[in-house]
Design an enzyme around this catalytic site. Structure first.
Site, mmCIF file in Angstrom:
data_model
loop_
_atom_site.group_PDB
_atom_site.id
_atom_site.type_symbol
_atom_site.label_atom_id
_atom_site.label_comp_id
_atom_site.label_asym_id
_atom_site.label_seq_id
_atom_site.Cartn_x
_atom_site.Cartn_y
_atom_site.Cartn_z
ATOM 1 N N GLY A 13 50.403 37.016 48.711
ATOM 2 C CA GLY A 13 49.008 36.638 48.904
ATOM 3 C C GLY A 13 48.086 36.870 47.715
ATOM 4 C CB SER A 14 48.546 37.502 44.106
ATOM 5 O OG SER A 14 49.255 36.371 43.646
ATOM 6 C CG ASN A 15 47.726 32.007 43.996
ATOM 7 O OD1 ASN A 15 47.045 31.660 43.025
ATOM 8 N ND2 ASN A 15 49.034 32.168 43.920
ATOM 9 C CG MET A 93 57.374 30.206 50.358
ATOM 10 S SD MET A 93 56.715 29.181 49.000
ATOM 11 C CE MET A 93 57.981 29.433 47.782
ATOM 12 N NE ARG A 94 58.458 28.852 58.064
ATOM 13 C CZ ARG A 94 59.658 29.057 58.577
ATOM 14 N NH1 ARG A 94 60.387 28.059 58.998
ATOM 15 N NH2 ARG A 94 60.143 30.283 58.680
ATOM 16 C CG ASN A 110 51.466 23.620 47.286
ATOM 17 O OD1 ASN A 110 51.395 24.786 47.687
ATOM 18 N ND2 ASN A 110 52.535 23.151 46.660
ATOM 19 C CG HIS A 112 55.055 23.953 42.335
ATOM 20 N ND1 HIS A 112 55.913 24.481 43.283
ATOM 21 C CD2 HIS A 112 55.821 23.627 41.268
ATOM 22 C CE1 HIS A 112 57.142 24.460 42.803
ATOM 23 N NE2 HIS A 112 57.119 23.947 41.589
HETATM 24 C C1 GAR Z 1 52.804 31.328 43.698
HETATM 25 O O1 GAR Z 1 53.356 31.508 42.415
HETATM 26 C C2 GAR Z 1 52.790 29.861 44.086
HETATM 27 O O2 GAR Z 1 52.549 29.029 43.000
HETATM 28 C C3 GAR Z 1 54.179 29.688 44.635
HETATM 29 O O3 GAR Z 1 54.398 30.849 45.405
HETATM 30 C C4 GAR Z 1 53.709 31.942 44.781
HETATM 31 C C5 GAR Z 1 52.898 32.662 45.843
HETATM 32 O O4 GAR Z 1 52.338 33.826 45.320
HETATM 33 N N1 GAR Z 1 54.276 28.492 45.417
HETATM 34 C C6 GAR Z 1 55.338 27.668 45.389
HETATM 35 O O5 GAR Z 1 56.339 27.881 44.744
HETATM 36 C C7 GAR Z 1 55.182 26.410 46.233
HETATM 37 N N2 GAR Z 1 56.288 25.546 46.051
HETATM 38 P P1 GAR Z 1 51.199 34.625 46.100
HETATM 39 O O6 GAR Z 1 51.737 34.882 47.507
HETATM 40 O O7 GAR Z 1 51.056 35.899 45.331
HETATM 41 O O8 GAR Z 1 49.954 33.792 46.111
#
Ligand code: GAR
Length: 194
Positions: A13-15, A93-94, A110, A112
């Site tokens: 969940g850092s984003n 991730m779904r 999204n 990525h």
């Molecule tokens: C992030 O790096 C995001 O870009 C990636 O999952 C991570 C989640 O980090 N998403 C994907 O790969 C989507 N295909 P977070 O939980 O710290 O936000």
């Protein structure tokens, strides 16, 4: 106008934290109505709690890479009840299917960790390392029916340095994500203004 949004995530969940912090700092004209995770006890739910945002676990059903149709229907209902204008995927991730895509056309976004169309799928930073790339990056895009695919909203490059491990490269990518995602969302929110 403050745009009501939901954040969906499966992991740390850092984003989500970066988005909530930008809102708190007055740099993003959105309000997070709900944070939803398909993973019981995911740290992203703790972050929502820390920021005083309603949060909930959505049992995903028996499939590994998508939601069971009944679960996706429940998700649509929750989001419509919360009256959100945008659905923000932050490490969710779904793959979202027809029910979500038709309920929120061009309203699901999204992030990525690569310069799409390069390296869709899991652990894109590892794919970039294995591929011997000198530069990778971050993409924010509208979600369509394909995985990690759809109209690009914003992209930013990130260098791959010699000696990078998957961990050091992903950390560098995430530093950029935490700036680019709130910025890109602010642009989308501004365009939604009447
Ligand atoms: C992030 O790096 C995001 O870009 C990636 O999952 C991570 C989640 O980090 N998403 C994907 O790969 C989507 N295909 P977070 O939980 O710290 O936000």
């Amino acid at each position: 106008m403050i745009v009501p949004i939901a954040i969906l995530g499966s992991g740390k969940g850092s984003n989500c934290r970066a988005i909530l912090q930008h809102i708190r700092d007055g740099k993003l004209s959105a309000e997070v109505k709900v944070v939803i995770s398909d993973v019981l006890g995911a740290p992203i739910l703790d972050i929502a709690r820390e920021f005083g945002v309603p949060n909930t676990y959505l049992p995903p059903g028996r499939f590994r890479t998508r939601l069971e149709p009944a679960a996706e229907a429940e998700l649509v209902e929750m989001l419509q009840e919360a009256k959100v204008e945008l659905v923000v995927l932050a490490g969710f991730m779904r793959v979202l299917k027809e029910q979500m895509l038709s309920a929120f056309p061009r309203r699901i976004i999204n992030i990525h960790p690569s310069l799409l169309p390069k390296f869709p799928g899991l652990e894109a930073w590892k794919q970039a390392l294995v591929g011997g790339e000198k530069v990778t990056g971050v993409t924010v895009h509208f979600v369509d029916e394909q995985i990690d695919h759809g109209d690009v909203i914003a992209q930013r490059a990130v260098p791959v340095l010699s000696g990078d491990t998957p961990e050091t490269l992903h950390a560098r990518i995430q530093t950029v994500e935490h700036i680019l995602y709130p910025e890109a969302l602010e642009n989308v929110c501004q365009q939604l203004q009447p």
